[in-house]
Design an enzyme around this catalytic site. Structure first.
Site, short mmCIF file in Angstrom:
data_model
loop_
_atom_site.label_atom_id
_atom_site.label_comp_id
_atom_site.label_asym_id
_atom_site.label_seq_id
_atom_site.Cartn_x
_atom_site.Cartn_y
_atom_site.Cartn_z
N ARG A 1 -26.56 55.52 -5.25
CA ARG A 1 -26.38 54.94 -6.59
C ARG A 1 -27.69 54.97 -7.37
O ARG A 1 -27.71 55.30 -8.56
CB ARG A 1 -25.86 53.50 -6.49
CG ARG A 1 -24.42 53.43 -6.00
CD ARG A 1 -23.96 52.00 -5.84
NE ARG A 1 -24.83 51.33 -4.87
CZ ARG A 1 -24.90 50.02 -4.71
NH1 ARG A 1 -24.17 49.22 -5.46
NH2 ARG A 1 -25.69 49.49 -3.80
N ASN B 1 -20.25 51.22 -5.45
CA ASN B 1 -19.67 51.44 -4.13
C ASN B 1 -18.26 50.89 -4.11
O ASN B 1 -17.98 49.84 -4.69
CB ASN B 1 -20.49 50.72 -3.06
CG ASN B 1 -21.81 51.39 -2.77
OD1 ASN B 1 -22.02 52.55 -3.11
ND2 ASN B 1 -22.71 50.67 -2.13
#
Length: 93
Positions: free
Chosen positions: A20, A38
């Site tokens: 990320r 996520n």
């Protein structure tokens, strides 16, 4: 110029490896706004908004794996999907 949208769902070894964080840096590089988060199933979901050329470059970079520790199995791409219009690219926790 019109901005295009896409939702990407990335599967593989993509959680706990900085995916990320590095995706956010790639988004800045290509002037992409949106979010990355996520999912409970171990995948990552990306909502992206950018001019077509930049969006395509961003998607190509994601397919290659922006984080050195990740292993991409598949990137599902839904272009033109409805995405919340944003001015920034943020990590959703």
């Amino acid at each position: 110029m019109a901005r295009d949208t896409a939702i990407l769902r990335v599967t593989g070894f993509v959680q706990g490896v900085g995916f990320r964080y590095t995706t956010k840096h790639v988004a800045y590089k290509y002037d992409v706004s949106g979010t990355v988060k996520n999912l409970d199933d171990g995948s990552v979901e990306i909502h992206a908004i950018a001019e077509e050329e930049n969006l395509n470059k961003f998607i190509d970079a994601i397919k290659k794996g922006p984080s050195p520790g990740c292993r991409i199995e598949h990137v599902y791409i839904y272009k033109g999907a409805p995405v919340e219009d944003r001015k920034t690219f943020d990590i959703v926790y």
